[in-house]
Design a protein around this motif. Structure first.
Motif, mmCIF file in Angstrom:
data_model
loop_
_atom_site.group_PDB
_atom_site.id
_atom_site.type_symbol
_atom_site.label_atom_id
_atom_site.label_comp_id
_atom_site.label_asym_id
_atom_site.label_seq_id
_atom_site.Cartn_x
_atom_site.Cartn_y
_atom_site.Cartn_z
ATOM 1 N N ILE A 383 -13.213 -4.185 12.016
ATOM 2 C CA ILE A 383 -11.821 -4.041 11.615
ATOM 3 C C ILE A 383 -11.690 -4.238 10.108
ATOM 4 O O ILE A 383 -12.278 -5.165 9.539
ATOM 5 C CB ILE A 383 -10.952 -5.059 12.371
ATOM 6 N N PHE A 384 -10.951 -3.359 9.473
ATOM 7 C CA PHE A 384 -10.654 -3.580 8.054
ATOM 8 C C PHE A 384 -9.163 -3.382 7.814
ATOM 9 O O PHE A 384 -8.489 -2.647 8.532
ATOM 10 C CB PHE A 384 -11.492 -2.675 7.151
ATOM 11 N N LEU A 385 -8.683 -4.075 6.808
ATOM 12 C CA LEU A 385 -7.268 -4.015 6.462
ATOM 13 C C LEU A 385 -6.992 -2.671 5.804
ATOM 14 O O LEU A 385 -7.510 -2.381 4.723
ATOM 15 C CB LEU A 385 -6.915 -5.173 5.523
ATOM 16 N N SER A 386 -6.184 -1.855 6.474
ATOM 17 C CA SER A 386 -5.927 -0.515 5.972
ATOM 18 C C SER A 386 -4.686 -0.467 5.080
ATOM 19 O O SER A 386 -4.688 0.194 4.041
ATOM 20 C CB SER A 386 -5.757 0.450 7.155
ATOM 21 N N ARG A 387 -3.613 -1.206 5.492
ATOM 22 C CA ARG A 387 -2.366 -1.160 4.725
ATOM 23 C C ARG A 387 -1.693 -2.518 4.745
ATOM 24 O O ARG A 387 -1.839 -3.285 5.693
ATOM 25 C CB ARG A 387 -1.435 -0.100 5.302
ATOM 26 N N HIS A 388 -0.955 -2.809 3.672
ATOM 27 C CA HIS A 388 -0.080 -3.979 3.621
ATOM 28 C C HIS A 388 1.246 -3.492 3.047
ATOM 29 O O HIS A 388 1.345 -3.106 1.886
ATOM 30 C CB HIS A 388 -0.697 -5.115 2.786
ATOM 31 N N THR A 389 2.265 -3.487 3.902
ATOM 32 C CA THR A 389 3.513 -2.811 3.537
ATOM 33 C C THR A 389 4.719 -3.723 3.730
ATOM 34 O O THR A 389 4.658 -4.714 4.467
ATOM 35 C CB THR A 389 3.711 -1.552 4.406
ATOM 36 N N ASP A 390 5.818 -3.323 3.079
ATOM 37 C CA ASP A 390 7.082 -3.997 3.338
ATOM 38 C C ASP A 390 7.689 -3.428 4.618
ATOM 39 O O ASP A 390 7.064 -2.606 5.307
ATOM 40 C CB ASP A 390 8.037 -3.873 2.149
ATOM 41 N N ILE A 391 8.917 -3.798 4.917
ATOM 42 C CA ILE A 391 9.481 -3.402 6.203
ATOM 43 C C ILE A 391 9.733 -1.902 6.302
ATOM 44 O O ILE A 391 9.896 -1.364 7.396
ATOM 45 C CB ILE A 391 10.790 -4.177 6.502
ATOM 46 N N TRP A 392 9.753 -1.195 5.133
ATOM 47 C CA TRP A 392 9.985 0.257 5.151
ATOM 48 C C TRP A 392 8.675 1.037 5.197
ATOM 49 O O TRP A 392 8.696 2.261 5.263
ATOM 50 C CB TRP A 392 10.781 0.699 3.914
ATOM 51 N N GLY A 393 7.551 0.341 5.085
ATOM 52 C CA GLY A 393 6.262 1.023 5.117
ATOM 53 C C GLY A 393 5.680 1.296 3.754
ATOM 54 O O GLY A 393 4.665 1.993 3.630
ATOM 55 N N ARG A 482 13.398 -8.656 4.494
ATOM 56 C CA ARG A 482 13.404 -8.532 3.030
ATOM 57 C C ARG A 482 13.155 -7.095 2.628
ATOM 58 O O ARG A 482 12.144 -6.485 3.036
ATOM 59 C CB ARG A 482 12.346 -9.437 2.434
ATOM 60 N N HIS A 483 14.080 -6.556 1.838
ATOM 61 C CA HIS A 483 13.924 -5.216 1.292
ATOM 62 C C HIS A 483 13.936 -5.340 -0.216
ATOM 63 O O HIS A 483 14.985 -5.590 -0.828
ATOM 64 C CB HIS A 483 15.054 -4.298 1.766
ATOM 65 N N GLY A 484 12.748 -5.213 -0.845
ATOM 66 C CA GLY A 484 12.635 -5.482 -2.265
ATOM 67 C C GLY A 484 12.831 -6.965 -2.517
ATOM 68 O O GLY A 484 12.106 -7.795 -2.007
ATOM 69 N N SER A 485 13.873 -7.304 -3.307
ATOM 70 C CA SER A 485 14.162 -8.717 -3.580
ATOM 71 C C SER A 485 15.383 -9.200 -2.815
ATOM 72 O O SER A 485 15.868 -10.311 -3.026
ATOM 73 C CB SER A 485 14.402 -8.909 -5.092
ATOM 74 N N VAL A 486 15.871 -8.354 -1.888
ATOM 75 C CA VAL A 486 17.106 -8.674 -1.163
ATOM 76 C C VAL A 486 16.777 -8.950 0.298
ATOM 77 O O VAL A 486 16.043 -8.200 0.939
ATOM 78 C CB VAL A 486 18.116 -7.515 -1.258
#
Length: 898
Positions: A383-393, A482-486
């Motif tokens: 297993i490798f870490l493919s993505r690290h995203t915020d709630i919008w992807g 959290r979306h950005g800083s909000v």
């Protein structure tokens, strides 16, 4: 009374000679639970554990000669010399002299000894010498073969050993056999408890001790006993016991008892190793044994009364009837079974498969359903870490930093996802800010919450709780996202969008782990599950574990061999379905753990037959599915390597794990793979079926041949004025025939016999015996007529010639039946025997002719046969082979061929 005695003898000779030992460890945990309820412990054990529970840690360590950082190597060695290794005595093989006694203590050898004593008393020293030699040879070959088999099995099992994390003034991994009282252990989720220990510290520690108490739920343990005084050591809240396992949390503990001085060891010494029917293999052996005992009860009395009334010599008739009883006893069955299983274990070891219990090989071959986890079995386990995203992807370094802090500071079981986070190539970006943090506390992972949290302090300014886990379980404790800083309230509309983003990642074959956090004032130092609330969802880390290139052909190979594969995983259903589609495992619908919860037993029984993919399962769900498949009549294998797989591993007919698995999974498994591959399993299935086919050959050969001989004796006893064969002749013939069977474990097996799962079918063996057994009797009767009419050996004065003629013909047909029954094909032409079996056949046939024709004839009360006998013998044998082949073809068309 006679039935009970025979049953005891039969159970003794089957299970005391090597087979029984391989079942005892399987039975031990079940027996311990019963023993803990009904039997008293040794008087000193209860007070010893109670004292350890109430003593201050410093005083306890001082009394054990230890300290907070553990023993030194020299201290541990000195203690081990005094107390011995940390092993339970019942796991040890018996000493050679006891094993030798077990090899001798069989109906066959006891009867031979009785005949030798009778011969000695009657001053027949030749018979005494011959029979005594047979006893020595019979016992010696079993003893040598079983010692070799057991030694090979022990060497294989020694290749897989559980270890414990020990402080020996530095942290080291040691085999559990090397632990001594005073050792300080570090325990975390997935660890087996290797000895009886007093906890020195504990954090959210939950221990599964169902093997001891029968409690289905894990029990929380603490560093101090908080309850009232109790006489039951199992109620001590700061004592953990050998044989239990850590479900979640972490702890340090000091060993207070090892080996036989543990609760497990003390109870194990009181559990009688009763050979109960616990596996399909053992049940099959017992059923076949009782089938032959029933025939023995019918035939032996008939022989006794017919010969007693017709010959008038009841003593000789009695000895002859006893010889018939021995003739119906498959006395070589334990040796053949053990040798065949040991050979299979050695061959499997060359394929990187370690067999912990020999009888598991037969279950391997009988397996028709394999339940397996997805990760590492269908997939590459890389297993490798493919993505690290915020709630919008969108990519987010904040999420990577939070995931890194969570994985870095947790002390529980670090799974492959944590390793992937810590080894991620971009993790350097998270290291710099991580230097500003220190760990405050953690809330360990468990399989109910499916999440874990760490609490860190940033510049000692405030505390931050970081939680990561399954998406739905994280959303359950989040109030905002959290979306950005909000930070926005987690409305139904936002929840729907979050689920669409994670579903899209899942559809790409990515496993999604949600990350949430909240800031707290630095006012407390201990946190618990209740603090996992009011969190803010900050994003996701997504992992890729691509399928192995070998998975699709392996699944096809298993299907071709009649093994259905079912995937049982705790992972997301979308990821699971995509991986399964890529490897050729299709299902119209995936059954979820929530579906399993709602199903009745009858509904689940239908669902496990109709579906192949089960996702989002808890350990209890996996165990229930396995038990349901077994209840439906399947022989079920389960392959798993995590602590969540242990209940299902124990429930399956054959538990399969890997050498990199957690301790509890390896302990629960019957077979350990050194390579996590379904292709290796397919090879194991084939080897298991070869092993079963060769065992079945011996049983069918012995049952049909011996039944035919006894039927011939009945006919001859009714019409011939003397014994058609002396007891010594029957026993010598039986012994030679048994020696010819020693090579059966090395015989070739026809391809069609390994194409489908095979199971014990005593009814088929009984029917086979009735169909094929009398064929040899037809030619025995022809031999009687030839000896009486052609060679005029029909009077008591010529009985030795008659007995010699039947002795040779009987041994020839018995030896040839090995080759006639070993295959449904035409022997020698369409199916060739193994070289060792062919060599043994020729040797035994040569000995059979040499005994009456050579200088030893008078020792065996035989005489030379006229040379004109042998052309007639050749015709009889050809006719026997032809009729047997015709009957075999008729039988296989009518009833099939196992």
């Amino acid at each position: 009374m006679a039935i009970a005695t025979l049953q005891a003898l039969f159970a003794g000779f089957i299970h005391s000679r090597g087979i029984g030992r391989h079942f005892r460890r399987l039975l031990m945990l079940e027996g311990l639970r019963e023993a803990s309820r009904g039997q008293a412990l040794p008087p000193a054990l209860g007070p010893t554990l109670a004292r350890a529970a109430t003593e201050p840690p410093a005083a306890l360590l001082a009394r054990l000669g230890s300290q907070a950082d553990g023993l030194s190597a020299s201290q541990a060695e000195a203690i081990r010399e005094r107390v011995g290794p940390n092993v339970v005595e019942q796991d040890k093989a018996p000493p050679w002299w006891l094993h030798l006694w077990h090899c001798y203590r069989t109906p066959f050898d006891l009867l031979l000894t009785l005949l030798a004593i009778v011969s000695y008393v009657t001053e027949d020293m030749k018979a005494t010498t011959v029979i005594g030699s047979m006893v020595v040879l019979s016992v010696a070959i079993r003893f040598v073969q079983e010692r070799k088999s057991n030694k090979a099995a022990d060497q294989l099992k020694a290749m897989v050993s559980n270890t414990a994390t020990v402080l020996r003034q530095a942290k080291v991994e040691l085999p559990i056999a090397e632990l001594v009282p005073g050792d300080v252990l570090l325990l975390s989720a997935g660890d087996m408890i290797p000895a009886d220990c007093r906890l020195l510290s504990a954090k959210d520690l939950f221990v599964a001790q169902a093997a001891m108490t029968g409690e289905s739920l894990p029990v929380e343990k603490f560093a101090a006993h908080r309850g009232t005084d109790t006489a039951n050591p199992l109620d001590l809240e700061n004592i953990v016991f050998m044989g239990t396992n850590v479900v979640s949390g972490s702890a340090t503990a000091v060993v207070v008892g090892t080996g036989g001085t543990t609760y497990f060891g003390a109870l194990a010494q009181r559990v009688t190793a009763t050979d109960r029917t616990v596996t399909q293999f053992q049940a099959g052996v017992n059923q076949v044994a009782w089938l032959l005992i029933r025939f023995m009860f019918v035939m032996a009395p008939l022989v006794l009364f017919i010969n007693g009334f017709t010959k008038g010599d009841w003593t000789e008739a009695f000895l002859f009837a006893m010889s018939i009883a021995v003739g119906l006893t498959p006395e070589m069955l334990p040796m053949i079974v053990t040798s065949t299983l040991a050979k299979g274990a050695v061959l499997l070891s060359r394929r990187k498969v370690i067999v912990k219990r020999l009888d598991a090989i037969q279950n391997f071959g009988a397996m028709d359903v394999l339940c397996t986890d997805k990760t590492g079995t269908l997939t590459q386990d890389r297993i490798f870490l493919s993505r690290h995203t915020d709630i919008w992807g969108d990519d987010s370094d904040e999420v990577l930093e939070a995931a890194y802090l969570n994985s870095h500071y947790q002390t529980g079981l670090k799974n492959l996802l944590d390793v992937a986070v810590l080894e991620h190539t971009e993790v350097a970006r998270a290291l710099a800010p991580a230097a500003n943090f220190r760990k405050v506390d953690e809330i360990p992972f468990d399989f109910q919450r499916r999440r874990m949290s760490v609490v860190v302090a940033e510049n000692d300014d405030h505390h931050r709780l970081i939680c990561k886990g399954a998406v739905e379980e994280i959303l359950d404790v989040c109030q905002q996202a959290r979306h950005g800083s909000v930070d926005e309230p987690l409305t139904d509309e936002l929840l729907a969008r979050v689920r669409r983003v994670t579903a899209a990642l899942n559809d790409d074959g990515l496993r999604v782990v949600a990350v949430a956090a909240k800031d707290l004032p630095p006012t407390q130092q201990a946190y618990g599950v209740a603090d996992e609330s009011g969190l803010t969802l900050i994003g996701y880390v997504a992992f890729l574990d691509p399928p192995k290139s070998s998975t699709r052909p392996a699944l096809q190979a298993l299907a071709d061999h009649g093994v259905k594969v079912k995937v049982l995983t705790g992972d997301n259903e979308r990821v699971t379905a995509k991986i399964c589609r890529e490897v050729g495992l299709h299902d119209e619908a995936t059954v979820l753990g929530s579906d399993v919860e709602r199903m009745s037993d009858a509904e689940l029984a239908q669902a496990v037959e109709a579906h192949a993919i089960f996702a989002k399962l808890t350990p209890a769900h996996k165990e229930r599915i396995v038990r349901t498949l077994k209840a439906n009549g399947h022989v079920v294998g389960f392959m798993g390597d995590g602590i969540n797989d242990a209940p299902a591993l124990r429930a399956a007919d054959i538990g399969i794990s890997v050498d990199s698995a957690v301790d509890i999974a390896k302990e629960a498994a019957d077979i350990i793979l050194l390579e996590k591959s379904l292709m290796v399993l397919e090879e194991g299935v084939v080897e298991g079926r070869k092993t079963f086919a060769n065992m079945l050959k011996y049983i069918k050969m012995t049952a049909s041949s011996n039944f035919g001989n006894v039927f011939s004796v009945l006919v001859a006893s009714a019409f011939i004025p003397f014994l058609p064969m002396l007891p010594m002749h029957l026993l010598v013939q039986n012994l030679l025939y048994d020696f010819s069977q020693v090579a059966i474990p090395f015989d070739n097996v026809d391809p069609e016999l390994v194409a489908q799962p095979q199971q014990w079918n005593p009814a088929d063996i009984g029917r086979f015996m009735l169909f094929l057994g009398p064929v040899s009797s037809v030619f025995d009767i022809i031999t009687f007529m030839v000896m009486a009419w052609v060679f005029k050996a029909s009077t008591p004065e010529h009985q030795t010639l008659f007995q010699s003629g039947w002795f040779v013909e009987g041994l020839m047909t018995q030896t040839l039946v090995v080759h006639m029954i070993r295959t449904r094909r035409i022997p020698f032409l369409q199916s060739r025997p193994g070289g060792a079996l062919m060599a043994m056949t020729l040797i035994i046939m040569a000995i059979g002719i040499f005994l009456p024709m050579g200088p030893l004839a008078h020792y065996f009360k035989l005489q030379a046969l006229p040379w004109t006998y042998f052309p007639i013998l050749a015709l009889i044998l050809l006719g026997y082979m032809g009729l047997t082949q015709a009957m075999k073809a008729f039988y296989s068309r009518r009833f099939g061929w196992q």
